[in-house]
Design an enzyme around this catalytic site. Structure first.
Site, short mmCIF file in Angstrom:
data_model
loop_
_atom_site.label_atom_id
_atom_site.label_comp_id
_atom_site.label_asym_id
_atom_site.label_seq_id
_atom_site.Cartn_x
_atom_site.Cartn_y
_atom_site.Cartn_z
CG ASP A 77 -0.21 -0.19 2.52
OD1 ASP A 77 0.92 0.32 2.65
OD2 ASP A 77 -0.76 -0.84 3.43
CG ASP A 86 1.40 4.17 4.27
OD1 ASP A 86 0.21 3.99 4.57
OD2 ASP A 86 2.23 3.23 4.20
CG ASP A 94 8.02 1.96 12.54
OD1 ASP A 94 8.43 2.55 11.53
OD2 ASP A 94 7.18 1.04 12.49
#
Ligand code: ATP
Ligand code: MG
Length: 462
Positions: free
Chosen positions: A74, A76, A154
């Site tokens: 996907d 982002d 992260d």
């Protein structure tokens, strides 16, 4: 006041620690990310935000995977537009999330996730960020600039930004170097970052397995110690994360890592207890492993998979252990089994909130096992039509693999699905009131008796 100043000087927040890295900018001719590899819809969103004078970048898995030569799952986007501003620009959008407010822009089945730049919560005193008593970040809505956004992500490889305007890639945290080294490294101090959000433990394991990266030493080291913090994460979020962990095509490898790093016991405590203690532990290990392997295979072949199947596998031995315990307390086997099934699922749902529609499937798979092992003539046709027949049959085949002596039953069910209707009917007619296995031995006995009788009565027969 003095305390605050000291804290400011000596505090080694993730952001301040990691900011020692210099910004690295790759021009278009220094990288191989091309617009043809990016979803048209993601590009549309980037162009539109840019044309409205907002900054907008592709970030996360979209950039990382293309740089690794993979096709992203996907796309982002990160922007300086607030979710509300994004909502106004795109009519096909909806705002989601409380802990982390985002805009989803919908293009048919494709969803482009647009997040507003965030700052590290330590750098803000506003109440848009909140930590719980365990240090968990329960709200993370402090908006910031691009650089701040990079440092609150992260892993370094997840903080690479692709700009659709000048086609550059921006790296604030050393992600490009880590990609070259094929390693996954948390941005900032690992302990603090895991404490803020223990799900990062699962993300480390998932991404390392999926992308064949090694988890950098300092990033891996605190995992076993901090894994118990997963118990403070909401069970609904863990359900989502576990699906990503187990249904991404690398379940076997992921499970091994979860076990090795002593993370599995905080997600599937009943399962690991049986894997570590029960008499049947070795077979159960093989059973779980085979199930994970077959899940990965099905995903590779684009076949449908349901998390219910894996939960049925994980909880199979706990179900038996508890059933036995209840039988020894005086319950009849059927009642003990049904009670145990409900209880085992309840315990699991406290950690991982499996929705009812899946736990119903788990119980159906379990309940159909005895009908498959001891088929009755009258029930065969309806069983073959049962919506859960296929899953229950696959489950039986896995059991047959692991020394439960069920090969004959599994083979019988394999055959009856393969043969034409007439032959099916014949198989059903020939079925004795007991299981196929018993039937075979009876037939053999009968034939012998027949031959023996013939020989005895007709000496010419042999
Ligand atoms: P995938 O291929 O599974 O989509 P991904 O890295 O893109 O991997 P997403 O869940 O789509 O994962 O998240 C998009 C990006 O958001 C991540 O790359 C990362 O930069 C950031 N992110 C996601 N979860 C966290 C988290 N728990 N803490 C910090 N940053 C996160
Ligand atoms: Mg993603």
């Amino acid at each position: 006041m003095i305390k605050k100043i000291w804290q400011k000087i000596f505090e080694t927040s993730p952001a301040t620690q990691a900011k020692s890295h210099e910004l690295r900018v790759l021009a278009r001719d220094q990288h191989h990310v091309s617009r043809t590899q990016i979803s048209k819809n993601a590009l549309k969103v980037l162009y539109r935000l840019n044309s409205e004078n907002f900054e907008a970048y592709l970030v996360g898995g979209g950039v990382r995977d293309i740089l690794l030569g993979l096709s992203p799952k996907d796309f982002d986007i990160a922007t300086n537009a607030t979710p509300e501003q994004v909502g106004k620009i795109f009519r096909n959008s909806r705002l989601i999330g409380r802990r982390f407010r985002l805009a989803h822009i919908l293009f048919g089945r494709e969803v482009i996730e647009v997040a507003t730049f965030r700052a590290s919560h330590q750098e803000s005193s506003s109440n848009h960020a909140q930590t719980s008593t365990h240090g968990l970040l329960v709200r993370d809505n402090v908006y910031g600039n691009l650089e701040e956004d990079a440092f609150r992500r992260d892993f370094t490889v997840n903080a690479l930004y692709y700009c659709a305007k000048d086609l550059t890639i921006l790296d604030y945290t050393g992600g490009l170097e880590d990609l070259e080294k094929r390693q996954l490294r948390l941005i900032g101090d690992p302990v603090t970052r895991y404490q803020e959000d223990p799900v990062r433990i699962l993300r480390a394991i998932r991404l390392a397995s999926k992308l064949e990266l090694t988890i950098e030493k300092a990033t891996a080291a605190p995992i076993p110690q901090l894994a118990s913090m997963l118990e403070h994460v909401s069970s609904a979020r863990l359900w989502d994360e576990c699906n990503k962990l187990l249904l991404a095509g690398h379940a076997q490898k992921t499970w091994l890592q979860l076990m090795d790093m002593t993370v599995a016991e905080h997600l599937f405590q009943q399962t690991t207890t049986q894997l570590n203690q029960s008499e049947n532990a070795e077979n159960f290990h093989l059973f779980v492993n085979k199930a994970l392997e077959s899940t990965d295979k099905r995903i590779a072949q684009n076949k449908p998979v349901t998390p219910a199947f894996l939960f049925a596998v994980f909880l199979w031995e706990p179900l038996h252990a508890l059933t036995q315990q209840l039988i020894s307390k005086g319950l009849v086997p059927y009642e003990a089994n049904q009670k145990a099934a409900a209880r085992v699922l309840d315990i699991q749902r406290k950690t991982i909130a499996m929705p009812k529609r899946f736990s119903i499937v788990v119980r159906e798979i379990w309940n159909l096992q005895s009908r498959l092992v001891h088929p009755k003539k009258r029930g065969i046709e309806s069983l073959l039509q049962h919506p859960r027949f296929r899953a229950a049959y696959d489950f039986l085949c896995l059991r047959a693999h692991e020394s439960e002596n069920l090969e004959t039953q599994a083979a019988w069910w394999t055959k009856i699905q393969d043969v034409p209707y007439e032959a099916q009917q014949k198989m059903i007619r020939e079925l004795s009131p007991t299981s196929p296995k018993r039937k075979h031995s009876k037939t053999r006995k009968k034939r012998n008796t027949g031959k023996y009788a013939k020989r005895k009565t007709d000496p010419k027969a042999s």
